[in-house]
Scaffold this active site. Structure first.
Site, short mmCIF file in Angstrom:
data_model
loop_
_atom_site.label_atom_id
_atom_site.label_comp_id
_atom_site.label_asym_id
_atom_site.label_seq_id
_atom_site.Cartn_x
_atom_site.Cartn_y
_atom_site.Cartn_z
N LYS A 76 0.87 -1.19 0.00
CA LYS A 76 0.00 0.00 0.00
C LYS A 76 0.90 1.23 0.00
O LYS A 76 1.95 1.24 0.68
CB LYS A 76 -0.89 -0.03 1.24
CG LYS A 76 -1.89 1.13 1.32
CD LYS A 76 -2.82 1.00 2.54
CE LYS A 76 -3.85 2.12 2.61
NZ LYS A 76 -4.78 1.99 3.75
N SER A 151 -9.81 2.28 2.99
CA SER A 151 -8.91 3.02 2.14
C SER A 151 -7.93 2.15 1.35
O SER A 151 -7.34 2.63 0.39
CB SER A 151 -8.10 4.00 2.98
OG SER A 151 -7.25 3.31 3.88
N SER A 175 -10.08 -0.18 7.13
CA SER A 175 -9.49 -0.07 5.79
C SER A 175 -8.84 -1.32 5.24
O SER A 175 -8.48 -1.34 4.07
CB SER A 175 -8.48 1.06 5.75
OG SER A 175 -9.16 2.27 5.59
N1 GLN Z 1 -13.11 4.60 6.36
C1 GLN Z 1 -12.52 5.04 7.59
C2 GLN Z 1 -12.09 6.47 7.45
O1 GLN Z 1 -12.39 7.05 6.48
C3 GLN Z 1 -11.38 4.15 7.96
C4 GLN Z 1 -10.15 4.39 7.19
C5 GLN Z 1 -9.03 3.53 7.59
O2 GLN Z 1 -9.20 2.49 8.22
N2 GLN Z 1 -7.83 3.97 7.25
O3 GLN Z 1 -11.45 7.03 8.28
#
Ligand code: GLN
Length: 484
Positions: A76, A151, A175
């Site tokens: 990532k 994400s 995410s």
């Molecule tokens: N969707 C969540 C956010 O927008 C979690 C994101 C994540 O786990 N990095 O913060």
């Protein structure tokens, strides 16, 4: 080749059925041919990948290869990679080349894994659909009109499309698990502190955790075996011995107590997802597990608590991007204030700016007690719910996400509806617990994830529980059309 497990690939490499250079070329060819339709990679590192594959082949010839020697993976783009762009999905870091490798990058390289490139992601890991990336959205390999989740949408889509054997990812509020669910892959977010955060660009430091996306629990176990463990460079890294995750995969499930939280099956859950999850639970009963109804009474508060705590920490962490030391710098600043303001306004996208503003607000004098402190107190209550639950059960199961992959663009104008995607995943981060998502029976041809939550440092148990299901079923083997 791309449908083989990591163990099969490792065996083939050892037998010289093909070399790591051939395997790497095969994946690079797939990326070149198939990724333009998905956009799952921000950077493809063909040259350095082939050089690493060459070295892996030498190690294989010398007879000193480990289980990951020569296996092509992706990182990532939140993990710093020396000499290779690390953008974190942001214009702010579009030209940033890290001077060092993140600990997990270093460890996987030492294990002989080959890095094919860096995967797309929501900007600074903020999002649930991969649409906030400066590099454009990622498309779901199961249906190109739909999002892959976020994400870590790039990692999930790349693994689902068989563009790499496995990928690293990070999970602050879901995410890893949510995109794993939406793309039909296996994702594990370990216990907070299990994998080093050193060199992983910080979003919300008390929640962020590195983990893995793979096509099976067994594949994930091979990767996590190398990633996990204490790192003195990360002050929150846990100094707890790491068991061999591969060794525990086949343990018997008789007598396993599975807790089903009633709050995870209520309003807001697509009924067909509920049915698919319950069918998987039935399979676990057939494998010898017992089902226990439990309650996590504070879990409905996890989304509001998260959207105070995570932005608060992000507003502090992202203060470092000021246009001075690294990252985007605006043209012709008229003074220092103008440099800060314009560099940040140009470098950060709208979602990141929204989080920074919310964070600065909840931390400001007069609001700190009302929001931030209150959220921290509720966070403790959420962790206590799990503590009580784990006195009765060994693992907790439920859906990973309330819906299957949604249409691109459908939630971008409604942040609250976007935030509700993580309703089942966020509590785990607030408590610091490990969680997984594994594919179960699809709904309308779209993947569905079963979430498995464990007690602290029970990753081996989670992988074992996931593996036994995957041993008995075939859902995790399905490939999206055109990517078989
Ligand atoms: N969707 C969540 C956010 O927008 C979690 C994101 C994540 O786990 N990095 O913060």
């Amino acid at each position: 080749m791309q449908n083989k497990s990591i163990a099969q690939m490792a065996a083939d490499l050892r037998l010289r059925t093909y070399s790591s250079v051939e395997l790497t070329r095969h994946y690079l060819e797939r990326i070149a041919r198939l990724d333009p339709a998905l956009n799952s990679f921000i950077t493809v590192a063909a040259e350095s990948a082939l050089a690493a594959a060459e070295r892996a082949d030498q190690t294989l010839r010398s007879g000193e290869a480990g289980p990951l020697t020569g296996i092509p993976i992706a990182h990532k783009d939140i993990f710093c990679t020396q000499g290779l762009k690390t953008s974190c999905g942001s214009r702010m870091l579009d030209d940033f080349v890290a001077p060092y490798d993140a600990t997990i990058v270093e460890r996987l390289a030492a294990a002989g894994a080959v890095v094919l490139g860096k995967t797309n992601m929501d900007e600074f890991a903020m999002g649930s659909s991969n649409e906030t990336s400066w590099y454009g959205p990622v498309r779901n390999p199961w249906d190109a009109a739909r999002v892959p989740g976020g994400s870590s949408g790039g990692s999930a889509a790349a693994v689902a499309a068989r563009l790499c054997a496995a990928a690293t990812a990070s999970d602050t509020g879901g995410s890893i698990r949510q995109p794993a669910a939406l793309c039909g892959v296996t994702g594990i977010k370990p216990t907070y502190g299990r994998c080093s955060r050193w060199g992983m660009i910080a979003f919300a430091s008390s929640l962020d955790q590195a983990g893995v996306m793979a096509r099976s629990a067994a594949d994930a176990a091979f990767i996590l075996d190398e990633m996990a463990g204490f790192d003195e460079r990360d002050s929150t890294s846990a100094d707890v011995p790491v068991p061999d995750y591969v060794d525990a995969l086949d343990d018997d499930l008789h007598g396993l107590r599975i807790g089903l939280p009633k709050e995870y099956f209520g309003a807001g859950l697509d009924a067909r997802i509920g049915d698919a999850v319950m069918a998987a639970i039935k399979e676990y009963e057939a494998l010898g597990a017992e089902i226990v109804e439990i309650s996590l009474p504070n879990s409905p508060l996890s989304v509001p608590v998260y959207y105070v705590v995570a932005p608060a920490e992000c507003s502090s962490n992202l203060a470092r991007f000021d246009g001075v030391r690294y990252g985007h710098r605006c043209d012709n600043p008229k003074d220092l204030q103008d440099l800060y303001e314009r560099s940040r306004a140009e470098g950060f996208g709208p979602e990141v700016q929204r989080r920074i503003m919310i964070g600065a607000y909840v931390l400001s004098a007069g609001y700190y007690d009302a929001y931030y402190l209150k959220a921290q107190k509720i966070r403790q209550l959420i962790a206590d719910d799990f503590k009580r639950a784990f006195e009765q059960v060994d693992v907790i199961m439920g859906p990973t996400s309330p819906t299957t992959a949604f249409q691109l663009g459908s939630k971008m104008d409604d942040p609250v509806s976007m935030y509700l995607n993580d309703i089942y995943t966020i509590a785990t981060n607030l408590a610091g617990l490990p969680g997984m998502s594994i594919p179960v029976e699809p709904v309308d041809g779209l993947p569905v994830g079963l979430q498995i939550i464990g007690n602290y440092f029970q990753e081996a148990r989670l992988l074992n529980v996931a593996h036994r299901y995957q041993h008995a079923t075939h859902w995790h083997q399905a490939a999206p059309a055109g990517f078989e």
